[in-house]
Design a protein around this motif. Structure first.
Motif, PDB file in Angstrom:
ATOM      1  N   THR A   1      -2.128   2.871  17.091  1.00  0.00           N
ATOM      2  CA  THR A   1      -3.586   2.965  16.917  1.00  0.00           C
ATOM      3  C   THR A   1      -4.001   3.067  15.454  1.00  0.00           C
ATOM      4  O   THR A   1      -5.178   2.954  15.139  1.00  0.00           O
ATOM      5  N   GLY A   2      -3.050   3.306  14.556  1.00  0.00           N
ATOM      6  CA  GLY A   2      -3.454   3.363  13.145  1.00  0.00           C
ATOM      7  C   GLY A   2      -2.345   3.880  12.253  1.00  0.00           C
ATOM      8  O   GLY A   2      -1.349   4.422  12.723  1.00  0.00           O
ATOM      9  N   VAL A   3      -2.540   3.683  10.960  1.00  0.00           N
ATOM     10  CA  VAL A   3      -1.563   4.173   9.984  1.00  0.00           C
ATOM     11  C   VAL A   3      -2.308   4.705   8.773  1.00  0.00           C
ATOM     12  O   VAL A   3      -3.366   4.176   8.413  1.00  0.00           O
ATOM     13  N   SER A   4      -1.790   5.776   8.185  1.00  0.00           N
ATOM     14  CA  SER A   4      -2.413   6.291   6.967  1.00  0.00           C
ATOM     15  C   SER A   4      -1.317   6.761   6.036  1.00  0.00           C
ATOM     16  O   SER A   4      -0.180   6.994   6.466  1.00  0.00           O
ATOM     17  N   SER A   5      -1.659   6.895   4.764  1.00  0.00           N
ATOM     18  CA  SER A   5      -0.655   7.425   3.837  1.00  0.00           C
ATOM     19  C   SER A   5      -1.320   8.251   2.752  1.00  0.00           C
ATOM     20  O   SER A   5      -2.505   8.064   2.444  1.00  0.00           O
ATOM     21  N   GLU A   6      -0.556   9.187   2.228  1.00  0.00           N
ATOM     22  CA  GLU A   6      -1.068  10.025   1.130  1.00  0.00           C
ATOM     23  C   GLU A   6       0.093  10.434   0.241  1.00  0.00           C
ATOM     24  O   GLU A   6       1.258  10.443   0.676  1.00  0.00           O
ATOM     25  N   GLU A   7      -0.200  10.772  -0.995  1.00  0.00           N
ATOM     26  CA  GLU A   7       0.824  11.233  -1.949  1.00  0.00           C
ATOM     27  C   GLU A   7       0.782  12.747  -1.998  1.00  0.00           C
ATOM     28  O   GLU A   7      -0.293  13.341  -1.992  1.00  0.00           O
ATOM     29  N   ARG A   8       1.974  13.369  -2.035  1.00  0.00           N
ATOM     30  CA  ARG A   8       2.035  14.843  -2.122  1.00  0.00           C
ATOM     31  C   ARG A   8       3.163  15.204  -3.055  1.00  0.00           C
ATOM     32  O   ARG A   8       4.295  15.388  -2.615  1.00  0.00           O
TER      33      ARG A   8
END
Ligand code: DGJ
Length: 743
Positions: free
Chosen positions: A121-128
């Protein structure tokens, strides 16, 4: 003929006329919405995990290994004809639909059905900070159950950590029958599995196994001491039948969970291998109310194209930086009272041990078991656990007095607790029988004369936290707590959980982590050793809160070669508590030279565990010397890169070295484990990890006469790595330690 077969089949499934009348008209089948095909690449500096989403929204693992420059090319790959028997390769296979293999997820819904089919249903990404997080969202197209696959990619360390979040978005409760943290498909001609079994005093024993078809399972159902039988970790050599430190593709994995776990390896008839890792579903069908969610523990992966050595180094680097509590900090050398005094001590005994510890240059004194209990004094392992007041007849001056004496001698002070346990012979057992792990109406079995406290109960969590907290208040400046845990859970069950016994194993471990989290909030600087009859709780879950492990109750240096070697494949040396004890060894009866015992213990966090007053003057002098030299190079043990040079499993020798990140310094440990025929010269160890063009000065430690002709001289890195380093280790238990310093 075909028609007859069809009719026969149809007739067999037709319901009786009456039943057909009563049935509501069936809803038209729902179909998942079509989606755009796409590739998601989770990347570190040298690796890629590539996930492909097909036009129906099914998510597949297509690659885990060397970094792929153009992951989008996977879109070109046809997913193949529709196959009505299988859909192997799914990134998180669920029981249901066309999937018939071992599932990552199996759900039992309120209507008794077991079918789940997850679609993208979806994909997301973030930097940590040093880590990029990719989240893929999946959902069952009928039941409103959704799953997030969360991948953390640690770029520099080549580590990918996966966990899942499972949400019951429906209106009815359901049960999770399987809920793995991760599923990983790989493809190779051969799979050589390396894993670790163990027993008390024989922790982390390495075993290799060539995987055939069908299912291989590594599991723990022990509840506590979950890792003493099997460790939740493995290495998998791909496309080879040989285990190599330096060559070939190796995937290493470790689950960050201290309770029951399950790793499974299923090789299908297409040759693919599916690796599932997570909490063991044993007796743990986990209920999820409508709207509730469950987060699985982390599964840690790395890939190496240069054999097992690189895979271990990746794990170690990551662990020191992100996982072990205060990982990579240098911890103090110590004298532990256990094997030197056991339960038989007075204040005087301990003070003299402290004098000796300080005299030898050690940095901490640890008071082990036996200091507590008044009505039921802890003078043996059959009484007192649970009653955590200082034993006033044994130690009338109290812990405060001991700790301040240690501090006055320049020593830190540590103390032992076993807060999850209770002896039947204790006031606690009498006051709170309902806190004991038990199955209603059945016998509560003892192990080491003790019962387990039920950490799935929040009141017990408070109590266990209170034990730690009160122990810390026994004296100002308690520097170190040894947290022990000496039995497995049997005849399991919880008075607190009532009819929800399925939650017990999971919530015991969560309760343990809740306590440890609270401890770290209140006591961020205290050193905590995670001990469980030695290595019964060695995993990356507990190491989030603990500085080190008690690697094994076996202190025999010969046994330690195998135990420390095995541990080093997955866990960094900075966590490996390693002590010099007396001979004959109390566990094995083996007799080894004191130098061999020191040289083995110095490859981890050095300690001593004996009665120092029994050492001769010569032994004392050697101890002083070894401790002094260890302090000069121990930063390499705690923070350097490990290269294993010879395996104790391969024959007569064991060798390893730690190299500083800038390659300017190294320490090399070499040991002979068996008789060396006299006509053979030195043993050649090919050093690794040095700068080939730099010149290193080599200095053997703790001897007046070196066993290597090159001692004190200067050599280039390529010379040392090329097979010229051949110290003479002629007898069983000969050993030598060398420090290398670049000029
Ligand atoms: C088991 C531990 O592993 C030992 O080091 C020691 O602390 C004993 N328990 C004490 O009972």
């Amino acid at each position: 003929m075909k028609l007859i077969a069809f009719l026969a089949a149809t007739l067999m499934v037709l319901p009786a006329p009456q039943a057909r009348k009563a049935k509501k008209p069936a809803k038209p089948p729902v179909t998942p919405p079509a989606v755009q095909q796409q590739v998601v690449s989770v990347e570190t500096e040298n690796t890629s995990l590539i996930l492909l989403i097909d036009g129906k929204g099914q998510v597949y693992t297509r690659h885990y290994g060397a970094r792929i420059g153009q992951p989008g090319l996977y879109l070109e790959e046809a997913l193949g004809e529709e196959d009505y028997n299988t859909c192997d390769g799914l990134a998180y296979p669920a029981t249901g639909g066309r999937f018939v293999g071992e599932p990552a997820l199996q759900v039992k819904y309120a209507d008794g059905t077991h079918n789940t089919e997850l679609y993208f249903t979806g994909v997301s990404s973030e930097e940590r900070g040093g880590c990029s997080v990719t989240t893929l969202s999946l959902k069952d197209y009928v039941t409103e159950l959704s799953v997030k696959l969360v991948f953390e990619a640690y770029l520099q360390e080549d580590i990918i950590v996966e966990h899942t979040e499972i949400l019951n978005g429906g209106k009815q409760p359901l049960e999770l029958l399987n809920y793995a943290s991760s599923s990983l498909y790989v493809q190779a001609d051969d799979y050589l599995l390396t894993h670790f079994w163990g027993a008390w005093a024989a922790d982390m024993q390495m075993e290799h196994e060539l995987l055939g078809h069908d299912l291989k399972v590594i599991e723990s159902r022990r509840g506590t001491q979950a890792t003493q039988g099997n460790n939740p970790s493995f290495l998998l050599s791909l496309g080879t039948r040989e285990f190599s430190e330096t060559a070939g593709e190796v995937i290493a994995g470790a689950l960050a969970w201290s309770g029951n776990f399950r790793l499974s390896f299923e090789r299908d008839n297409g040759g693919r291998l599916n690796i599932l890792a997570g909490i063991s579903p044993f007796a743990s069908a986990y209920p999820l109310a409508a709207g509730a969610s469950f987060t699985t523990p982390d599964m840690i992966y790395t890939w190496s194209g240069e054999g097992a050595g690189k895979a271990s180094r990746n794990l170690h680097r990551w662990a020191r930086k992100y996982s072990v509590y205060d990982g990579g900090e240098v911890n103090p050398t110590l004298l532990n009272s256990w094997e030197g005094a056991y339960f038989n001590f007075t204040t005087e005994t301990l003070l003299r041990m402290m004098d000796d510890a300080a005299g030898m240059g050690l940095e901490m004194f640890v008071l082990d078991d036996g200091w507590f209990g008044n009505k039921f004094p802890r003078n043996g392992d059959n009484a007192g656990l649970g009653d955590w007041e200082v034993n006033t007849s044994k130690l009338p001056e109290g812990i405060d007095f001991l700790a301040s004496y240690a501090h006055s001698k320049g020593l830190k002070f540590g103390i032992w607790i076993e807060p999850e346990m209770v002896n039947p012979r204790s006031e606690l057992a009498r006051n709170h029988p309902e806190w004991v792990v038990q199955s209603h109406g059945r016998e509560v079995y003892q192990g080491r004369n003790q019962w387990v406290l039920d950490l799935s109960n929040p009141a017990v969590e408070d109590f266990v936290f209170g034990i730690f907290d009160r122990t810390m208040q026994l004296a100002p400046g308690i520097d170190y707590i040894k947290w022990d845990c000496n039995r497995v859970i049997q005849s399991f069950g919880s008075t607190y959980l009532g009819a929800q016994q399925d939650r017990f194993f999971v919530e015991y471990c969560q309760g343990l982590y809740n306590v440890m989290r609270r401890i770290r909030e209140k006591y961020p600087r205290v050193l905590v050793q995670c001990c469980s009859s030695g290595g019964g709780r060695v995993d990356y879950g507990s190491l989030r809160y603990c500085n080190e492990i008690w690697t094994s109750d076996n202190t025999d240096a010969r046994s330690r070669a195998f135990i420390q070697y095995g541990t080093s494949l997955i866990y960094p040396a900075c966590v490996m508590g390693s002590h010099v004890s007396t001979v004959p060894n109390h566990q094995t009866g083996n007799v080894t030279p004191l130098k061999f015992r020191f040289d083995m213990a110095c490859a981890g966090r050095l300690g001593m565990e004996l009665q120092p007053k029994n050492l001769s003057a010569d032994e004392r002098a050697l101890a002083d010397r070894c401790i002094r030299s260890y302090k000069q190079y121990r930063d390499l043990v705690f923070t350097g890169d490990l290269y294993r040079l010879a395996s104790p499993y391969d024959g007569k020798y064991y060798g390893l070295m730690y190299v500083s990140e800038d390659k300017s310094r190294a320490v090399v440990f070499t040991y002979c484990l068996d008789y060396e025929p006299r006509n053979v010269g030195g043993k050649t160890f090919r050093l690794q990890g040095l700068d080939p063009s730099r010149t290193y000065r080599v200095t053997e430690q703790n001897v007046d006469k070196s066993c290597w002709w090159g001692n004190g001289k200067r050599f280039t890195g390529d010379f040392l790595m090329g097979g010229a380093f051949n110290p003479r280790l002629p007898q069983i238990y000969s050993s030598a330690v060398f420090v290398l310093e670049a000029e």
